[in-house]
Design an enzyme around this catalytic site. Structure first.
Site, short mmCIF file in Angstrom:
data_model
loop_
_atom_site.label_atom_id
_atom_site.label_comp_id
_atom_site.label_asym_id
_atom_site.label_seq_id
_atom_site.Cartn_x
_atom_site.Cartn_y
_atom_site.Cartn_z
N THR A 24 0.79 -1.03 -0.07
CA THR A 24 -0.09 -0.08 0.09
C THR A 24 0.85 1.08 0.13
O THR A 24 1.43 1.38 -0.99
CB THR A 24 -0.88 0.07 1.15
OG1 THR A 24 -0.05 -0.19 2.43
CG2 THR A 24 -2.04 -1.18 1.03
N LYS B 38 4.17 -6.62 3.74
CA LYS B 38 3.77 -5.36 3.37
C LYS B 38 3.52 -4.54 4.79
O LYS B 38 3.10 -5.52 5.77
CB LYS B 38 2.94 -5.25 2.67
CG LYS B 38 1.35 -5.43 2.97
CD LYS B 38 0.44 -4.80 3.78
CE LYS B 38 0.67 -3.08 3.34
NZ LYS B 38 -0.30 -2.36 4.25
N THR C 177 -0.51 -3.61 11.24
CA THR C 177 -0.97 -3.59 9.85
C THR C 177 0.03 -3.97 8.82
O THR C 177 0.74 -3.36 8.67
CB THR C 177 -1.29 -2.03 9.40
OG1 THR C 177 -2.34 -1.35 10.07
CG2 THR C 177 -1.67 -1.93 7.91
N GLU D 143 5.93 4.85 8.19
CA GLU D 143 5.37 6.18 7.81
C GLU D 143 6.34 7.54 8.07
O GLU D 143 6.30 7.85 9.26
CB GLU D 143 3.99 6.27 7.84
CG GLU D 143 3.01 5.24 7.20
CD GLU D 143 1.46 5.46 7.30
OE1 GLU D 143 0.84 4.93 6.42
OE2 GLU D 143 1.30 6.01 8.19
N ASN E 235 -0.47 11.31 7.15
CA ASN E 235 -1.76 10.82 7.81
C ASN E 235 -2.96 11.96 7.82
O ASN E 235 -3.89 11.40 8.34
CB ASN E 235 -1.37 10.33 9.17
CG ASN E 235 -0.84 8.75 8.95
OD1 ASN E 235 -1.15 8.03 8.43
ND2 ASN E 235 0.31 8.55 9.23
N THR F 114 -10.04 9.02 3.75
CA THR F 114 -10.77 7.93 3.32
C THR F 114 -11.73 8.09 2.22
O THR F 114 -12.23 9.22 1.83
CB THR F 114 -12.08 7.87 4.69
OG1 THR F 114 -12.32 9.07 5.06
CG2 THR F 114 -11.41 7.03 5.74
#
Lengths: 424, 424
Positions: free
Chosen positions: B163, B189, B200, B283, B419, B424
């Site tokens: 992702t 990932k 995640t 991230e 972030n 979304t």
């Protein structure tokens, strides 16, 4: 003037007062510059009651509690105090026996200059960790502050206890009760290293009602539980947190049961308005969010879910970005629920309770665990909500009837800048 | 090629292999672009064993587990799998019964195209939460991937499961054991919503040794516990985490006790190198820190202290700023210790254990709870350490002999930007 927030409604019998901790009768205060902070900023404050006061105090639960916390925790056990000395710019934490000696000397000097017994003096510190106090600056500062205390000194005191706060946090209330008029005042500081269970925050509360120590302690602890223990900026609990309250009876008004309840209600409003001000002034914060979790199986689960959401950096950055990213709210709530699976069952697999409803203000984004399709006008309303400075968020869990409320700030570039560049 | 990290040392009997999950014999794979991801990026992968394989799997403990997790959790209970289908770009989470239907259809189509029984197919998804799968794109994607699987397809498969990962994460090892040569491969990932307890992250592991299902499960779960459950980027646990391992015996080599131990050791190294790669690619991250806590009273306390330090935004921003701010490490450790005070005693007041020693690499910054005065050359060494991409930090507690290790990333402006703007 109380900090402005829509999250707090003042009781009808209360009116705003001035000069914070010196608004109640019989309290004097001062703030001076010792040179510990740069550019002549006020950095040492003394607050004094003109007569011994019943006292109550709460402290950080951090095991690495700083020297002033350790000393004051002992003396506060006696339920009586008459003065507080506070320095800002140096926390006197992780300073070992030498630090305890410095704290004891601060307390002794304050007592001597104010002509008070040592055991009636509380001491608090806030600032960098692990650096010895510059006693050669602190000692003359204490002498100067002790000489400068005066009835209108609450404003200088509020200024002197700040660290990275963008503005002083203080408030005062005048209560017109059946028994007579009594007054409450408070000065607080805090905007980073802020979390429930006593955050990096100091708060000093004054009251001129005549109270039993037990009543005062009970209402102060309850008010702290509903205010400073309900906020989080970054989930971090400081080594130096402290709330100290003194009620000196100088109004001459002794309260009955109704009056005590009303005083407690006003104290709740006063401390909550200061707590919300800490969140709104959270390091780099652009928003304060009131998060209400309900439908949890018990209070402990409700609290854990609320903290998981409020401390999630993904949720916090979404609010900064004005992004109504409810998926991150559901994820954080689900993480907290997952960890509370009944013994013997794999986490998550057997959990009955998952975030079923998510509302931002009055707008439902998730109902029964499924996304709600928003109309165009609802999407506009959502964009307006995300632009607000104070936002109400409700998370409904599908498990029981326990609830919890937390106030939290967003996570921004300014938080990173402040904390990456602020150096030891 | 394994991701490069100084935190992992390969066993002497292991050599690096190529093409990740298709390096072991008897595995084929493919990755295709369905159009769910923009700009023709690969976003759907199929991994297949040429014969049924013993399998083992671990899953998120998030109570809001996504549809593919729920389905695969059921079928993985059978200890046998032969294929995995994975889509990236949409997590199929918080999608209710409709989402479960879509996941079941993905599994059914994959089974049909590969001519396999449905119960031998695992399914995984990663991406946005709360959005229905675009089945009109997924369905032809499955057909195309099933037709494209080939021995060298591991690289495309690794690409297709990404992702926000900045690069694909994969590795392969060839083990020269007394019993013969066996091979391990893995594709993973993950870089945000990453925390211990399954982050995640997705990871698919292949092995061509001939193994009993119990042995394979035991070694996979142990390796996950020492790798993916030991990392944190932001303390957030996803709704979609999954590790699936298949051992198909295609090498014809059956391992004895020593061989099993060596395979487990190599599996540990392979998964830990991928886990550290997730932290390093966290991230916005600029650093990976290995945090070792020792001297805690029990394993649970050691874990809680390690997580409090690793997830502290103040500690994480300090590492970003290259600021050796050990005070924040002591504060976070003290917060975790404070909360573990013995029952009936006030938090913090009775805690025996406080951070006594803090070392960055071999340099002690705190000894016996007090700051260490650094020489000029030590200060230069400290500045060099803070500039490293991988830093070893040790926190010694004064309580007992339990320990814990976590790997964490720093908190940076890029994390906030990613972030706050990812929507979304």
């Amino acid at each position: 003037m109380l900090p402005s927030t829509r999250f707090v409604t003042l009781p009808r019998f209360a009116a705003q007062g001035e000069r914070s901790v010196t608004f109640p009768k019989g309290f004097v205060a001062a703030g001076v510059a010792t040179g510990v902070k740069k550019r002549g900023k006020l950095d040492l404050g003394i607050l004094r009651s003109l007569r011994p006061a019943v006292s109550a105090a709460t402290f950080t639960s951090n095991a690495a509690a700083a020297a002033p916390v350790r000393l004051t925790r002992e003396s506060a056990a006696c339920d009586r105090l008459q003065a507080v000395v506070v320095n800002a710019g140096n926390a006197n934490a992780c300073t070992g026996k030498h630090g305890l000696g410095d704290a004891a000397r601060m307390r002794l000097l304050t007592a001597q200059h104010l002509h008070l017994p040592v055991e009636l003096v509380a001491i608090a510190s806030t600032g960098v960790i692990g650096v010895p106090l510059e006693m050669e600056k602190i000692e003359p500062g204490i002498a100067a502050a002790a000489a400068a205390v005066k009835p209108g000194g609450g404003e200088h005191f509020s200024q002197a206890i700040r660290t990275t706060d963008s503005s002083p946090k203080r408030g005062a209330l005048e209560l017109r009760l059946a028994e007579g008029v009594v007054r409450l005042g408070a000065a607080a500081k805090g905007c980073g290293m802020i979390s429930p269970h006593m955050a990096t925050m100091l708060c000093f509360v004054t009251c001129d009602a005549a109270l039993d120590a037990d009543d005062w302690r009970r209402m102060l602890i309850a008010a702290v539980d509903r205010s400073f223990n309900r906020i989080t900026v970054d989930g971090q609990e400081s080594t130096n947190d402290m709330v100290v309250g003194m009620a000196n009876g100088a109004s001459g008004v002794r309260l009955g049961d109704t009056g005590l309840r009303q005083l407690a209600e006003a104290l709740d409003a006063l401390l909550l308005s200061l707590a919300v001000a800490m969140v709104a002034d959270g390091e780099g914060a652009t928003k304060a969010v009131r998060l209400t979790v309900d439908g949890a199986r018990d209070a402990e689960e409700a609290e854990r879910i609320a903290r998981a959401v409020a401390d999630s950096p993904l949720v916090k950055t979404a609010f900064f970005g004005r992004d109504p990213n409810w998926g991150r709210v559901v994820q954080a709530a689900g993480q907290a629920v997952g960890r509370s699976a009944p013994a013997g069952r794999p986490p998550g697999s057997g959990a009955a309770a998952v975030a079923a409803d998510v509302l931002y203000e009055d707008l439902a984004l998730v109902r029964g665990g499924l996304p709600v399709s928003l109309s165009e006008s609802e999407q506009e309303r959502l964009a307006d909500i995300m632009a607000q400075h104070e936002i109400d968020v409700r998370v409904g869990i599908n498990g029981g009837d326990a609830g919890a409320t937390l106030y939290f700030s967003d996570l921004t570039h300014d938080y990173v800048t402040l904390n990456a560049e602020y150096t030891t």
